[in-house]
Design a protein around this motif. Structure first.
Motif, mmCIF file in Angstrom:
data_model
loop_
_atom_site.group_PDB
_atom_site.id
_atom_site.type_symbol
_atom_site.label_atom_id
_atom_site.label_comp_id
_atom_site.label_asym_id
_atom_site.label_seq_id
_atom_site.Cartn_x
_atom_site.Cartn_y
_atom_site.Cartn_z
ATOM 1 N N VAL A 281 37.612 -27.021 -29.907
ATOM 2 C CA VAL A 281 38.718 -26.840 -29.083
ATOM 3 C C VAL A 281 39.571 -28.020 -29.059
ATOM 4 O O VAL A 281 39.302 -29.349 -29.072
ATOM 5 C CB VAL A 281 38.045 -27.071 -27.794
ATOM 6 N N LEU A 282 40.871 -27.676 -29.233
ATOM 7 C CA LEU A 282 42.047 -28.793 -29.576
ATOM 8 C C LEU A 282 42.548 -28.944 -28.222
ATOM 9 O O LEU A 282 43.044 -28.166 -27.752
ATOM 10 C CB LEU A 282 42.912 -28.482 -30.563
ATOM 11 N N LEU A 283 42.658 -30.131 -27.823
ATOM 12 C CA LEU A 283 43.357 -30.479 -26.550
ATOM 13 C C LEU A 283 44.737 -31.492 -26.812
ATOM 14 O O LEU A 283 44.635 -32.316 -27.556
ATOM 15 C CB LEU A 283 42.582 -31.430 -25.561
ATOM 16 N N ASP A 284 45.620 -31.186 -25.975
ATOM 17 C CA ASP A 284 47.082 -31.567 -26.329
ATOM 18 C C ASP A 284 47.671 -31.934 -24.813
ATOM 19 O O ASP A 284 47.069 -31.549 -23.657
ATOM 20 C CB ASP A 284 47.900 -30.663 -27.108
ATOM 21 N N GLN A 285 48.751 -32.333 -24.899
ATOM 22 C CA GLN A 285 49.499 -32.527 -23.647
ATOM 23 C C GLN A 285 49.943 -31.501 -22.772
ATOM 24 O O GLN A 285 49.872 -30.374 -23.408
ATOM 25 C CB GLN A 285 51.013 -33.585 -24.005
ATOM 26 N N ASN A 286 50.332 -31.772 -21.636
ATOM 27 C CA ASN A 286 50.468 -30.628 -20.657
ATOM 28 C C ASN A 286 49.500 -29.373 -20.466
ATOM 29 O O ASN A 286 49.913 -28.445 -20.551
ATOM 30 C CB ASN A 286 51.883 -29.985 -21.091
ATOM 31 N N ASP A 287 48.368 -29.885 -20.771
ATOM 32 C CA ASP A 287 47.038 -28.873 -20.393
ATOM 33 C C ASP A 287 46.953 -27.811 -21.586
ATOM 34 O O ASP A 287 46.444 -26.912 -21.357
ATOM 35 C CB ASP A 287 47.052 -28.325 -18.983
ATOM 36 N N LYS A 288 47.540 -28.064 -22.762
ATOM 37 C CA LYS A 288 47.656 -26.997 -23.666
ATOM 38 C C LYS A 288 46.070 -27.328 -24.557
ATOM 39 O O LYS A 288 45.580 -28.265 -24.992
ATOM 40 C CB LYS A 288 48.757 -27.627 -24.919
ATOM 41 N N ILE A 289 45.685 -26.096 -24.551
ATOM 42 C CA ILE A 289 44.414 -26.120 -25.254
ATOM 43 C C ILE A 289 44.571 -24.888 -26.619
ATOM 44 O O ILE A 289 45.065 -23.826 -26.174
ATOM 45 C CB ILE A 289 43.331 -25.412 -24.605
ATOM 46 N N VAL A 290 44.034 -25.410 -27.528
ATOM 47 C CA VAL A 290 43.955 -24.322 -28.823
ATOM 48 C C VAL A 290 42.604 -24.371 -29.231
ATOM 49 O O VAL A 290 41.781 -25.262 -29.515
ATOM 50 C CB VAL A 290 44.824 -24.809 -29.928
ATOM 51 N N ARG B 206 44.184 -21.628 -21.598
ATOM 52 C CA ARG B 206 44.537 -22.722 -20.413
ATOM 53 C C ARG B 206 43.360 -23.064 -19.729
ATOM 54 O O ARG B 206 42.211 -22.284 -19.764
ATOM 55 C CB ARG B 206 45.837 -22.232 -19.610
ATOM 56 N N PHE B 207 43.137 -23.933 -19.002
ATOM 57 C CA PHE B 207 42.078 -24.400 -18.121
ATOM 58 C C PHE B 207 41.912 -23.355 -16.965
ATOM 59 O O PHE B 207 42.966 -22.506 -16.689
ATOM 60 C CB PHE B 207 41.993 -25.657 -17.460
ATOM 61 N N LYS C 112 38.902 -20.295 -14.692
ATOM 62 C CA LYS C 112 37.835 -19.384 -14.842
ATOM 63 C C LYS C 112 38.284 -18.364 -15.714
ATOM 64 O O LYS C 112 37.357 -17.642 -16.216
ATOM 65 C CB LYS C 112 37.174 -18.949 -13.612
ATOM 66 N N ASP C 113 39.423 -17.725 -15.870
ATOM 67 C CA ASP C 113 39.799 -16.599 -16.463
ATOM 68 C C ASP C 113 40.274 -16.846 -17.868
ATOM 69 O O ASP C 113 40.503 -15.971 -18.540
ATOM 70 C CB ASP C 113 41.053 -15.913 -15.680
ATOM 71 N N GLU C 114 40.275 -18.067 -18.162
ATOM 72 C CA GLU C 114 40.809 -18.553 -19.985
ATOM 73 C C GLU C 114 39.560 -19.045 -20.494
ATOM 74 O O GLU C 114 38.905 -18.367 -21.053
ATOM 75 C CB GLU C 114 41.987 -19.482 -19.244
ATOM 76 N N ILE C 115 39.661 -20.456 -20.503
ATOM 77 C CA ILE C 115 38.734 -21.166 -21.265
ATOM 78 C C ILE C 115 37.398 -20.830 -20.863
ATOM 79 O O ILE C 115 36.224 -20.622 -21.795
ATOM 80 C CB ILE C 115 38.968 -22.673 -21.614
ATOM 81 N N ARG C 116 36.940 -20.875 -19.688
ATOM 82 C CA ARG C 116 35.517 -20.548 -19.077
ATOM 83 C C ARG C 116 35.126 -19.389 -19.541
ATOM 84 O O ARG C 116 33.910 -19.126 -20.062
ATOM 85 C CB ARG C 116 35.488 -20.857 -17.682
ATOM 86 N N LYS C 117 35.668 -18.241 -19.275
ATOM 87 C CA LYS C 117 35.422 -16.999 -19.682
ATOM 88 C C LYS C 117 35.185 -16.894 -21.230
ATOM 89 O O LYS C 117 34.245 -16.171 -21.557
ATOM 90 C CB LYS C 117 36.693 -15.910 -19.291
ATOM 91 N N GLU C 118 35.912 -17.370 -21.950
ATOM 92 C CA GLU C 118 35.876 -17.401 -23.418
ATOM 93 C C GLU C 118 34.520 -18.105 -24.033
ATOM 94 O O GLU C 118 33.662 -17.543 -24.803
ATOM 95 C CB GLU C 118 36.845 -17.945 -24.156
#
Length: 179
Positions: free
Chosen positions: A75-84, A101-102, A104-110
């Motif tokens: 998980v790569l974290l960047d500015q403006n809540d950007k996640i790759v 994005r942060f 429950k339907d995005e990163i948490r679900k994955e």
């Protein structure tokens, strides 16, 4: 002779030792040594290590029972809540890197989906308890709130094995640079 002073005899007092202070000090010392003894015990934590191979079988790669590339999520974290995020190794990813994005339907679900699939596969192999290994890489532009948020996601997704690493490869830096 009448004017002679009378001898004044001093009264003999019985000597008595008060041990109240000694008892208090003794209790404080007992409590101190009990606390020091408890705190000086070595603490340890369980590590997820690959299976052990003999030196004859060692060929410079780490072997894991499931194949470590199937268990790793970076998980790569960047500015403006950007996640790759990507699964496996970036040279040979299991899936192409995703921008999420942060929430429950995005990163948490994955994370929850990957955790459950890895645990099911581990139980089929007869080795319960194996889970996802998450490598968290915050960039220099990432704020502290995002790091805390991703650690909260690890707790919610019940991921026990994760690490925070601050070294980026050039390919990972290019992934973050893409809009």
């Amino acid at each position: 002779m009448e004017n002679l002073p009378k001898k004044v005899r001093s009264k003999k007092l019985s000597t008595r030792v008060d041990l109240t202070a000694m008892v208090s000090v003794s209790f404080l010392l007992i409590i101190f040594f009990m606390l020091v003894g408890e705190l000086s015990k070595p603490k340890f934590m369980a590590l997820s290590l690959p299976e052990k191979y003999s030196d004859d079988e060692w060929n410079g790669t780490t072997h894991c029972y499931m194949g470590v590339e199937n268990r790793i999520i970076t998980v790569l974290l960047d500015q403006n809540d950007k996640i790759v995020m990507y699964e496996g190794f970036l040279d040979f990813p299991e899936q192409s890197p995703k921008h999420v994005r942060f929430g429950k339907d995005e990163i948490r679900k994955e994370l929850i989906q990957k955790q459950s699939s890895v645990r099911e596969y581990s139980e089929k192999l007869g080795r319960p308890g194996g889970g996802v290994i998450v490598i968290i890489k915050p960039s220099k532009k990432c704020n502290f709130k995002n790091l805390v948020d991703i650690l909260d996601e690890m707790t919610i997704a019940k991921i026990d094995t994760y690490a925070i690493v601050n070294e980026f490869t050039t390919e990972e830096s290019k992934l973050l640079a893409v809009k």
